[in-house]
Motif scaffolding. Structure first.
Motif, PDB file in Angstrom:
ATOM      1  N   ASP A  19       1.419  -1.296   0.357  1.00  0.00           N
ATOM      2  CA  ASP A  19       0.176  -0.420  -0.426  1.00  0.00           C
ATOM      3  C   ASP A  19       1.009   1.174  -0.486  1.00  0.00           C
ATOM      4  O   ASP A  19      -0.035   2.390   0.418  1.00  0.00           O
ATOM      5  CB  ASP A  19      -0.924   0.013   1.581  1.00  0.00           C
ATOM      6  CG  ASP A  19      -2.257  -0.692   0.931  1.00  0.00           C
ATOM      7  OD1 ASP A  19      -2.979  -0.959  -0.280  1.00  0.00           O
ATOM      8  OD2 ASP A  19      -2.895  -0.630   2.027  1.00  0.00           O
ATOM      9  N   ILE A  20       2.331   0.976  -0.429  1.00  0.00           N
ATOM     10  CA  ILE A  20       2.983   2.736  -0.128  1.00  0.00           C
ATOM     11  C   ILE A  20       3.721   2.574  -1.873  1.00  0.00           C
ATOM     12  O   ILE A  20       4.126   3.434  -1.545  1.00  0.00           O
ATOM     13  CB  ILE A  20       3.989   2.556   0.748  1.00  0.00           C
ATOM     14  CG1 ILE A  20       4.745   1.346   0.823  1.00  0.00           C
ATOM     15  CG2 ILE A  20       3.338   2.548   2.462  1.00  0.00           C
ATOM     16  CD1 ILE A  20       5.976   1.348   1.923  1.00  0.00           C
ATOM     17  N   ALA A  21       3.980   1.781  -2.068  1.00  0.00           N
ATOM     18  CA  ALA A  21       4.838   1.583  -3.596  1.00  0.00           C
ATOM     19  C   ALA A  21       3.878   0.218  -4.571  1.00  0.00           C
ATOM     20  O   ALA A  21       2.653   0.087  -4.010  1.00  0.00           O
ATOM     21  CB  ALA A  21       5.480   0.750  -3.499  1.00  0.00           C
ATOM     22  N   LEU A  22       4.112   0.904  -5.736  1.00  0.00           N
ATOM     23  CA  LEU A  22       3.252   0.396  -6.401  1.00  0.00           C
ATOM     24  C   LEU A  22       4.218   0.479  -7.921  1.00  0.00           C
ATOM     25  O   LEU A  22       5.541   1.352  -8.399  1.00  0.00           O
ATOM     26  CB  LEU A  22       2.547   0.817  -7.389  1.00  0.00           C
ATOM     27  CG  LEU A  22       1.424   1.115  -8.863  1.00  0.00           C
ATOM     28  CD1 LEU A  22       0.757   0.129  -9.177  1.00  0.00           C
ATOM     29  CD2 LEU A  22       1.328   1.982  -9.340  1.00  0.00           C
ATOM     30  N   ALA A  23       4.928  -0.881  -8.595  1.00  0.00           N
ATOM     31  CA  ALA A  23       5.352  -1.284  -9.843  1.00  0.00           C
ATOM     32  C   ALA A  23       4.814  -1.078 -11.129  1.00  0.00           C
ATOM     33  O   ALA A  23       3.653  -2.050 -10.826  1.00  0.00           O
ATOM     34  CB  ALA A  23       6.287  -2.305  -9.701  1.00  0.00           C
ATOM     35  N   THR A  24       5.188  -0.709 -11.841  1.00  0.00           N
ATOM     36  CA  THR A  24       4.441  -1.254 -13.008  1.00  0.00           C
ATOM     37  C   THR A  24       5.708  -1.282 -14.450  1.00  0.00           C
ATOM     38  O   THR A  24       6.745  -1.285 -14.712  1.00  0.00           O
ATOM     39  CB  THR A  24       4.114   0.061 -13.365  1.00  0.00           C
ATOM     40  OG1 THR A  24       4.768   1.298 -13.751  1.00  0.00           O
ATOM     41  CG2 THR A  24       2.699   0.743 -12.755  1.00  0.00           C
ATOM     42  N   GLY A  25       4.814  -1.631 -15.138  1.00  0.00           N
ATOM     43  CA  GLY A  25       6.166  -2.625 -16.070  1.00  0.00           C
ATOM     44  C   GLY A  25       5.652  -2.605 -17.498  1.00  0.00           C
ATOM     45  O   GLY A  25       3.813  -2.581 -17.777  1.00  0.00           O
ATOM     46  N   ASP A  26       6.519  -2.534 -18.661  1.00  0.00           N
ATOM     47  CA  ASP A  26       5.153  -2.107 -19.902  1.00  0.00           C
ATOM     48  C   ASP A  26       6.203  -2.736 -21.267  1.00  0.00           C
ATOM     49  O   ASP A  26       6.706  -3.810 -21.036  1.00  0.00           O
ATOM     50  CB  ASP A  26       5.884  -0.616 -20.790  1.00  0.00           C
ATOM     51  CG  ASP A  26       7.208   0.105 -20.672  1.00  0.00           C
ATOM     52  OD1 ASP A  26       8.157  -0.942 -20.824  1.00  0.00           O
ATOM     53  OD2 ASP A  26       7.463   0.847 -20.263  1.00  0.00           O
ATOM     54  N   GLU A  27       5.474  -2.747 -22.681  1.00  0.00           N
ATOM     55  CA  GLU A  27       5.766  -3.402 -23.183  1.00  0.00           C
ATOM     56  C   GLU A  27       7.239  -3.242 -24.031  1.00  0.00           C
ATOM     57  O   GLU A  27       7.688  -4.715 -24.991  1.00  0.00           O
ATOM     58  CB  GLU A  27       4.934  -3.405 -24.422  1.00  0.00           C
ATOM     59  CG  GLU A  27       3.287  -3.977 -24.083  1.00  0.00           C
ATOM     60  CD  GLU A  27       2.609  -3.808 -25.414  1.00  0.00           C
ATOM     61  OE1 GLU A  27       3.336  -2.820 -26.410  1.00  0.00           O
ATOM     62  OE2 GLU A  27       1.365  -4.491 -25.484  1.00  0.00           O
ATOM     63  N   SER A  28       7.790  -2.165 -24.039  1.00  0.00           N
ATOM     64  CA  SER A  28       9.396  -1.740 -24.230  1.00  0.00           C
ATOM     65  C   SER A  28      10.559  -2.530 -23.034  1.00  0.00           C
ATOM     66  O   SER A  28      11.453  -3.325 -23.875  1.00  0.00           O
ATOM     67  CB  SER A  28       9.644  -0.435 -24.435  1.00  0.00           C
ATOM     68  OG  SER A  28       9.826  -0.353 -22.984  1.00  0.00           O
ATOM     69  N   GLY A  29       9.825  -3.235 -22.198  1.00  0.00           N
ATOM     70  CA  GLY A  29      10.947  -4.085 -20.804  1.00  0.00           C
ATOM     71  C   GLY A  29      11.086  -3.068 -19.930  1.00  0.00           C
ATOM     72  O   GLY A  29      11.778  -3.438 -19.274  1.00  0.00           O
ATOM     73  N   LYS A  30      10.722  -2.065 -20.055  1.00  0.00           N
ATOM     74  CA  LYS A  30      11.156  -1.032 -19.106  1.00  0.00           C
ATOM     75  C   LYS A  30       9.848  -0.701 -17.391  1.00  0.00           C
ATOM     76  O   LYS A  30       8.730  -1.356 -17.665  1.00  0.00           O
ATOM     77  CB  LYS A  30      10.774   0.557 -19.211  1.00  0.00           C
ATOM     78  CG  LYS A  30      11.111   1.813 -18.251  1.00  0.00           C
ATOM     79  CD  LYS A  30      10.515   3.289 -19.093  1.00  0.00           C
ATOM     80  CE  LYS A  30      11.845   3.284 -20.184  1.00  0.00           C
ATOM     81  NZ  LYS A  30      12.122   4.909 -20.982  1.00  0.00           N
ATOM     82  N   LEU A  31      10.657  -0.924 -16.326  1.00  0.00           N
ATOM     83  CA  LEU A  31      10.010  -1.009 -15.433  1.00  0.00           C
ATOM     84  C   LEU A  31      10.478   0.173 -14.407  1.00  0.00           C
ATOM     85  O   LEU A  31      11.405   0.084 -14.241  1.00  0.00           O
ATOM     86  CB  LEU A  31      10.523  -2.345 -14.370  1.00  0.00           C
ATOM     87  CG  LEU A  31       9.853  -2.571 -13.115  1.00  0.00           C
ATOM     88  CD1 LEU A  31       8.793  -3.419 -13.105  1.00  0.00           C
ATOM     89  CD2 LEU A  31      10.789  -3.826 -12.240  1.00  0.00           C
ATOM     90  N   LYS A  32       9.392   0.594 -13.876  1.00  0.00           N
ATOM     91  CA  LYS A  32       9.550   1.998 -12.768  1.00  0.00           C
ATOM     92  C   LYS A  32       8.671   1.320 -11.325  1.00  0.00           C
ATOM     93  O   LYS A  32       7.419   1.105 -11.215  1.00  0.00           O
ATOM     94  CB  LYS A  32       8.658   3.075 -13.278  1.00  0.00           C
ATOM     95  CG  LYS A  32       9.255   3.673 -15.166  1.00  0.00           C
ATOM     96  CD  LYS A  32       8.372   4.936 -15.171  1.00  0.00           C
ATOM     97  CE  LYS A  32       9.303   5.380 -16.352  1.00  0.00           C
ATOM     98  NZ  LYS A  32       8.911   6.410 -17.312  1.00  0.00           N
ATOM     99  N   VAL A  33       8.854   2.252 -10.497  1.00  0.00           N
ATOM    100  CA  VAL A  33       8.416   2.342  -9.186  1.00  0.00           C
ATOM    101  C   VAL A  33       8.226   3.447  -8.766  1.00  0.00           C
ATOM    102  O   VAL A  33       8.971   4.370  -8.878  1.00  0.00           O
ATOM    103  CB  VAL A  33       9.999   1.349  -7.904  1.00  0.00           C
ATOM    104  CG1 VAL A  33       9.432   1.674  -7.133  1.00  0.00           C
ATOM    105  CG2 VAL A  33      10.394   0.452  -8.358  1.00  0.00           C
ATOM    106  N   TRP A  34       7.136   3.109  -8.286  1.00  0.00           N
ATOM    107  CA  TRP A  34       5.895   4.947  -7.252  1.00  0.00           C
ATOM    108  C   TRP A  34       5.487   4.411  -6.425  1.00  0.00           C
ATOM    109  O   TRP A  34       5.701   3.508  -5.514  1.00  0.00           O
ATOM    110  CB  TRP A  34       5.382   4.848  -8.134  1.00  0.00           C
ATOM    111  CG  TRP A  34       4.970   4.695 -10.104  1.00  0.00           C
ATOM    112  CD1 TRP A  34       5.038   3.801 -10.943  1.00  0.00           C
ATOM    113  CD2 TRP A  34       5.334   5.954 -10.620  1.00  0.00           C
ATOM    114  NE1 TRP A  34       5.065   4.139 -11.916  1.00  0.00           N
ATOM    115  CE2 TRP A  34       5.416   5.593 -12.106  1.00  0.00           C
ATOM    116  CE3 TRP A  34       5.388   7.408 -10.876  1.00  0.00           C
ATOM    117  CZ2 TRP A  34       5.947   5.886 -13.482  1.00  0.00           C
ATOM    118  CZ3 TRP A  34       6.092   8.060 -12.102  1.00  0.00           C
ATOM    119  CH2 TRP A  34       5.875   7.382 -13.416  1.00  0.00           C
ATOM    120  N   ASP A  35       6.012   5.868  -5.417  1.00  0.00           N
ATOM    121  CA  ASP A  35       5.503   5.882  -4.506  1.00  0.00           C
ATOM    122  C   ASP A  35       3.972   6.425  -3.812  1.00  0.00           C
ATOM    123  O   ASP A  35       3.644   7.730  -4.232  1.00  0.00           O
ATOM    124  CB  ASP A  35       6.245   6.815  -3.733  1.00  0.00           C
ATOM    125  CG  ASP A  35       5.851   7.343  -2.047  1.00  0.00           C
ATOM    126  OD1 ASP A  35       5.459   7.046  -1.082  1.00  0.00           O
ATOM    127  OD2 ASP A  35       7.375   7.973  -1.155  1.00  0.00           O
TER     128      ASP A  35
END
Length: 243
Positions: A116-132
């Motif tokens: 409940d404090i962070a979010l991880a997202t991944g896309d079709e290009s292979g990129k991964l991001k982490v959000w607060d």
């Protein structure tokens, strides 16, 4: 489920593209291919659709399939991702969109809420991001914590390892990568690419092992911290494993 018996099939007006169980209530969030999110109650023999949410600003072909869903804020909110790279936070009681964010340039394919404090997202290009999530998902960029570009193909799945405060991501390039979320997110390591796409993963044995489902070659199991060859292999289902 009731006394070990399976409930009747869940039938939604749209084909399902993503599902996620509520953390405490007998609800399932179902993301449809026409852009609708359904909340299904499943504690009885006959599941019922409790509510549905759709972006009213878009109509017809403007609606994008829901690629991934997950609950946040102790199950009071739902986070969705679509092929237009937009992440939305939805209030499950009112259906109101609390915030939205153009999170990636490439279409989104996977997301995971982390404690409940962070979010991880991944896309079709292979990129991964982490959000607060505590910063709110807005376009001002304050929520962004890290970006990783370790994969050569689309991200297929992301899971959280609570025991190690880390996440693992799998990809169509046949590899799995792991990232620590302690303080500043950083890469831990990655496996060698298999000859087959890894479509999904799941932590077992308290986070000490990872089971991956491959497109054509069945199950592969890795030990946390051992990123070479799989420790175990399992049988292949007749169709490819996707979740």
């Amino acid at each position: 489920m009731d006394n070990g018996r399976a409930s009747k099939p869940i039938r939604c007006p749209e084909d399902a593209n993503a599902i996620r169980f509520h953390p405490s209530l007998p609800f399932i969030a179902v993301g449809g291919v026409l852009g609708t999110v359904f909340i299904v109650k499943h504690d009885e023999q006959t599941p019922i659709i409790r509510g549905s949410y759709r972006d009213k600003a878009k109509k017809g072909k403007g609606r994008k399939p829901i690629r991934a869903v997950d609950f946040a804020n102790n199950g009071q909110s739902l986070i969705t991702s679509t092929a237009d790279s937009v992440v939305k936070v939805i209030d499950i009681e009112t259906g109101a969109v609390l915030s939205r964010l153009k999170a990636h340039e490439a279409p989104l394919n996977a997301l995971r809420v982390i404690s409940d404090i962070a979010l991880a997202t991944g896309d079709e290009s292979g990129k991964l991001k982490v959000w607060d999530l505590r910063q709110g998902l807005r376009q001002d960029g304050k929520a962004h914590r890290a970006t990783f570009e370790e994969h050569a193909d689309y991200i297929t799945d992301i899971e959280y390892n609570r025991a190690h405060s880390a996440i693992a991501a799998t990809s169509g390039d046949g590899a799995m990568s792991a990232y620590s979320l302690r303080e500043t997110p950083r890469k831990i390591d990655n496996t060698e690419a298999l000859e087959d796409a890894i479509n999904c993963l799941c932590f077992i044995k308290g986070g000490s092992e990872i089971v991956c489902g491959c497109g054509q070659t069945g199950l592969r199991a890795f030990r946390w911290g051992s990123w070479g060859e799989p420790a175990k292999t399992g049988p292949r289902h007749p169709p490819p494993l996707h979740t």
